[in-house]
Design a protein around this motif. Structure first.
Motif, mmCIF file in Angstrom:
data_model
loop_
_atom_site.group_PDB
_atom_site.id
_atom_site.type_symbol
_atom_site.label_atom_id
_atom_site.label_comp_id
_atom_site.label_asym_id
_atom_site.label_seq_id
_atom_site.Cartn_x
_atom_site.Cartn_y
_atom_site.Cartn_z
ATOM 1 N N ILE A 189 4.579 -19.913 61.894
ATOM 2 C CA ILE A 189 4.131 -19.876 60.508
ATOM 3 C C ILE A 189 2.684 -19.391 60.491
ATOM 4 C CG2 ILE A 189 3.676 -21.233 58.435
ATOM 5 C CD1 ILE A 189 6.620 -20.865 58.982
ATOM 6 N N ASP A 190 2.410 -18.356 59.701
ATOM 7 C CA ASP A 190 1.071 -17.755 59.689
ATOM 8 C C ASP A 190 0.160 -18.380 58.642
ATOM 9 O OD1 ASP A 190 1.617 -15.758 61.719
ATOM 10 O OD2 ASP A 190 2.892 -14.790 60.226
ATOM 11 N N VAL A 191 0.708 -18.798 57.525
ATOM 12 C CA VAL A 191 -0.098 -19.377 56.451
ATOM 13 C C VAL A 191 0.803 -20.273 55.613
ATOM 14 C CG1 VAL A 191 0.315 -17.443 54.870
ATOM 15 C CG2 VAL A 191 -1.745 -18.843 54.607
ATOM 16 N N ILE A 192 0.207 -21.304 54.995
ATOM 17 C CA ILE A 192 0.967 -22.251 54.173
ATOM 18 C C ILE A 192 0.402 -22.220 52.753
ATOM 19 C CG2 ILE A 192 1.522 -24.691 53.784
ATOM 20 C CD1 ILE A 192 1.412 -25.098 56.792
ATOM 21 N N ILE A 193 1.291 -22.108 51.785
ATOM 22 C CA ILE A 193 0.926 -22.205 50.372
ATOM 23 C C ILE A 193 1.396 -23.555 49.851
ATOM 24 C CG2 ILE A 193 1.253 -21.269 48.063
ATOM 25 C CD1 ILE A 193 1.742 -18.536 49.311
ATOM 26 N N VAL A 194 0.481 -24.354 49.318
ATOM 27 C CA VAL A 194 0.826 -25.603 48.638
ATOM 28 C C VAL A 194 0.703 -25.324 47.151
ATOM 29 C CG1 VAL A 194 0.257 -28.022 48.313
ATOM 30 C CG2 VAL A 194 -0.001 -26.981 50.569
ATOM 31 N N ALA A 195 1.819 -25.367 46.441
ATOM 32 C CA ALA A 195 1.829 -24.868 45.066
ATOM 33 C C ALA A 195 2.460 -25.872 44.113
ATOM 34 C CB ALA A 195 2.579 -23.535 44.994
ATOM 35 N N ARG A 196 1.953 -25.837 42.885
ATOM 36 C CA ARG A 196 2.539 -26.590 41.786
ATOM 37 C C ARG A 196 2.077 -25.956 40.493
ATOM 38 N NH1 ARG A 196 2.741 -29.780 37.613
ATOM 39 N NH2 ARG A 196 3.912 -31.741 37.605
ATOM 40 N N PRO B 187 -3.645 -22.115 58.478
ATOM 41 C CA PRO B 187 -4.460 -22.027 57.260
ATOM 42 C C PRO B 187 -3.646 -22.384 56.018
ATOM 43 C CG PRO B 187 -4.839 -20.115 58.647
ATOM 44 C CD PRO B 187 -3.698 -20.861 59.263
ATOM 45 N N VAL B 188 -4.283 -23.096 55.100
ATOM 46 C CA VAL B 188 -3.612 -23.577 53.891
ATOM 47 C C VAL B 188 -4.287 -22.985 52.668
ATOM 48 C CG1 VAL B 188 -3.017 -25.601 52.509
ATOM 49 C CG2 VAL B 188 -2.921 -25.729 55.013
ATOM 50 N N VAL B 189 -3.459 -22.468 51.750
ATOM 51 C CA VAL B 189 -3.930 -21.978 50.457
ATOM 52 C C VAL B 189 -3.370 -22.892 49.387
ATOM 53 C CG1 VAL B 189 -3.923 -20.065 48.826
ATOM 54 C CG2 VAL B 189 -4.035 -19.605 51.280
ATOM 55 N N SER B 190 -4.225 -23.418 48.545
ATOM 56 C CA SER B 190 -3.772 -24.286 47.455
ATOM 57 C C SER B 190 -3.652 -23.475 46.179
ATOM 58 C CB SER B 190 -4.753 -25.446 47.253
ATOM 59 O OG SER B 190 -6.012 -24.959 46.825
ATOM 60 N N GLY B 191 -2.513 -23.605 45.528
ATOM 61 C CA GLY B 191 -2.319 -22.978 44.230
ATOM 62 C C GLY B 191 -1.711 -24.017 43.304
ATOM 63 N N ILE B 192 -2.549 -24.876 42.775
ATOM 64 C CA ILE B 192 -2.080 -26.063 42.060
ATOM 65 C C ILE B 192 -2.590 -26.012 40.631
ATOM 66 C CG2 ILE B 192 -2.161 -28.583 41.989
ATOM 67 C CD1 ILE B 192 -2.740 -28.414 45.067
ATOM 68 N N GLY B 193 -1.662 -26.103 39.690
ATOM 69 C CA GLY B 193 -2.029 -26.133 38.278
ATOM 70 C C GLY B 193 -2.470 -24.776 37.768
ATOM 71 N N ARG C 30 -8.786 -21.760 47.919
ATOM 72 C CA ARG C 30 -8.250 -22.287 46.663
ATOM 73 C C ARG C 30 -7.898 -21.137 45.737
ATOM 74 N NH1 ARG C 30 -9.899 -22.401 40.850
ATOM 75 N NH2 ARG C 30 -8.555 -24.037 39.983
ATOM 76 N N ALA C 31 -6.666 -21.147 45.216
ATOM 77 C CA ALA C 31 -6.220 -20.144 44.261
ATOM 78 C C ALA C 31 -6.052 -20.813 42.900
ATOM 79 C CB ALA C 31 -4.905 -19.517 44.705
ATOM 80 N N PRO C 32 -6.321 -20.111 41.824
ATOM 81 C CA PRO C 32 -6.241 -20.739 40.499
ATOM 82 C C PRO C 32 -4.828 -21.047 40.036
ATOM 83 C CG PRO C 32 -6.788 -18.409 40.294
ATOM 84 C CD PRO C 32 -6.865 -18.732 41.749
ATOM 85 N N THR C 33 -3.830 -20.310 40.571
ATOM 86 C CA THR C 33 -2.435 -20.523 40.174
ATOM 87 C C THR C 33 -1.535 -20.281 41.387
ATOM 88 O OG1 THR C 33 -2.114 -18.213 39.544
ATOM 89 C CG2 THR C 33 -2.900 -19.716 37.814
ATOM 90 N N PRO C 34 -0.276 -20.712 41.331
ATOM 91 C CA PRO C 34 0.657 -20.391 42.424
ATOM 92 C C PRO C 34 0.807 -18.880 42.636
ATOM 93 C CG PRO C 34 1.534 -22.175 41.101
ATOM 94 C CD PRO C 34 0.316 -21.686 40.378
ATOM 95 N N SER C 35 0.864 -18.124 41.545
ATOM 96 C CA SER C 35 0.990 -16.675 41.687
ATOM 97 C C SER C 35 -0.229 -16.075 42.384
ATOM 98 C CB SER C 35 1.164 -16.023 40.311
ATOM 99 O OG SER C 35 2.357 -16.476 39.680
ATOM 100 N N ALA C 36 -1.404 -16.577 42.002
ATOM 101 C CA ALA C 36 -2.619 -16.088 42.646
ATOM 102 C C ALA C 36 -2.645 -16.458 44.117
ATOM 103 C CB ALA C 36 -3.846 -16.651 41.931
ATOM 104 N N ALA C 37 -2.099 -17.616 44.475
ATOM 105 C CA ALA C 37 -2.035 -18.012 45.884
ATOM 106 C C ALA C 37 -1.201 -17.020 46.674
ATOM 107 C CB ALA C 37 -1.457 -19.421 46.005
ATOM 108 N N ALA C 38 -0.065 -16.596 46.104
ATOM 109 C CA ALA C 38 0.774 -15.613 46.787
ATOM 110 C C ALA C 38 0.055 -14.278 46.930
ATOM 111 C CB ALA C 38 2.086 -15.436 46.018
ATOM 112 N N GLU C 39 -0.736 -13.903 45.927
ATOM 113 C CA GLU C 39 -1.484 -12.651 46.006
ATOM 114 C C GLU C 39 -2.580 -12.732 47.064
ATOM 115 O OE1 GLU C 39 -2.951 -11.593 42.201
ATOM 116 O OE2 GLU C 39 -0.976 -11.171 41.343
ATOM 117 N N ILE C 40 -3.252 -13.886 47.115
ATOM 118 C CA ILE C 40 -4.335 -14.046 48.084
ATOM 119 C C ILE C 40 -3.801 -13.975 49.516
ATOM 120 C CG2 ILE C 40 -5.993 -15.732 48.992
ATOM 121 C CD1 ILE C 40 -6.488 -16.616 46.120
ATOM 122 N N CYS C 41 -2.603 -14.469 49.732
ATOM 123 C CA CYS C 41 -2.044 -14.556 51.084
ATOM 124 C C CYS C 41 -1.556 -13.228 51.629
ATOM 125 C CB CYS C 41 -0.880 -15.549 51.111
ATOM 126 S SG CYS C 41 -1.381 -17.259 50.978
#
Length: 249
Positions: A90-97, A123-129, A144-155
């Protein structure tokens, strides 16, 4: 009361070094397997999948489902992060809500979740709320990403942009190769001229030309000498004939 509890936990974890910027890791440029911690039935998962399928469909998504709301959520999120860390590639983890009230996002203000993110080898990217929502998980995460979609873009990089960049690089590489080949071709031709000028064959050809010229010159000189001798002999014969007794008689 929730806000006060949030501030107390934030101060304690910050004092423990969980928010330190020098421990935050860079994200991989081209992730091959992306772990996602979120609800299997939530809108956040669909947002992440939509962005990944559009931007970077070559990546494999590994879902570690977990409840993202309620008392059962923190231990499930911790278990999901640990499960993804147990996988070797696993290269990166997105924690999303998705968005919600502070009470609905409270699972990501849990101390156990914060330590699970901190202890993650990946590495963990948070995309919560939504953009205005901040949780403890956001402060601990590597990014930290502002949204789940932004987390996917950042990754992920944009595959279309990558293709365009590769095309530019290919054309540039082709031009550089042509220039290099032309330079080598000119250098080779120059070396060939020098080699031809100083080669044994060139020397032999030059000497052959000199021999031919000397031969022609010698032939002409001999012919002229023979002609001169012939004329002298004819003159002597004429004089001899004039003085001979036969001519007098």
């Amino acid at each position: 009361q929730l806000y006060q509890e949030f501030e107390r936990l934030k101060a304690r974890l910050q004092a423990q070094g969980l928010f330190a910027t020098d421990r935050k890791r860079p994200l991989p440029a081209f992730p091959q397997r992306i772990g996602v911690v979120t609800s299997a039935s939530g809108a956040a998962l669909q947002d992440v999948l939509n962005v990944l399928s559009r931007r970077y469909p070559v990546a494999e998504v590994v879902l570690a489902p977990a409840s993202v709301q309620g008392a059962e959520s923190p231990p499930q999120v911790v278990q999901a992060i640990q499960a993804l860390n147990s996988l070797p590639d696993i290269d990166v983890i997105i924690v999303a809500r998705g968005g919600g009230s502070p009470e609905e996002l409270w699972a990501f203000n849990d101390e156990a979740v914060a330590h699970a993110i901190f202890n993650s080898k990946v590495p963990v990217v948070s995309g919560i709320g939504h953009e205005i929502d901040y949780t403890i998980a956001d402060f601990v995460a590597d990014v930290r990403a502002p949204t789940p979609s932004a987390a996917a873009e950042i990754c992920t990089p944009d595959l279309q942009e990558l293709k365009a960049a590769i095309g530019v690089s290919q054309r540039r590489l082709g031009q550089l190769m042509e220039q290099r080949l032309e330079s080598l071709r000119q250098r080779l031709q120059h070396q060939q001229r020098i080699l031809k000028l100083h080669s044994p064959r060139s020397y032999v050809d030059t000497q052959k030309q000199r021999v031919d010229w000397l031969t022609q010159r010698a032939t002409m000189t001999i012919a002229q000498r023979i002609e001169q001798e012939r004329n002298r002999v004819q003159s002597l014969l004429g004089r001899l004939a004039a003085l001979s007794p036969q001519a007098t008689l």
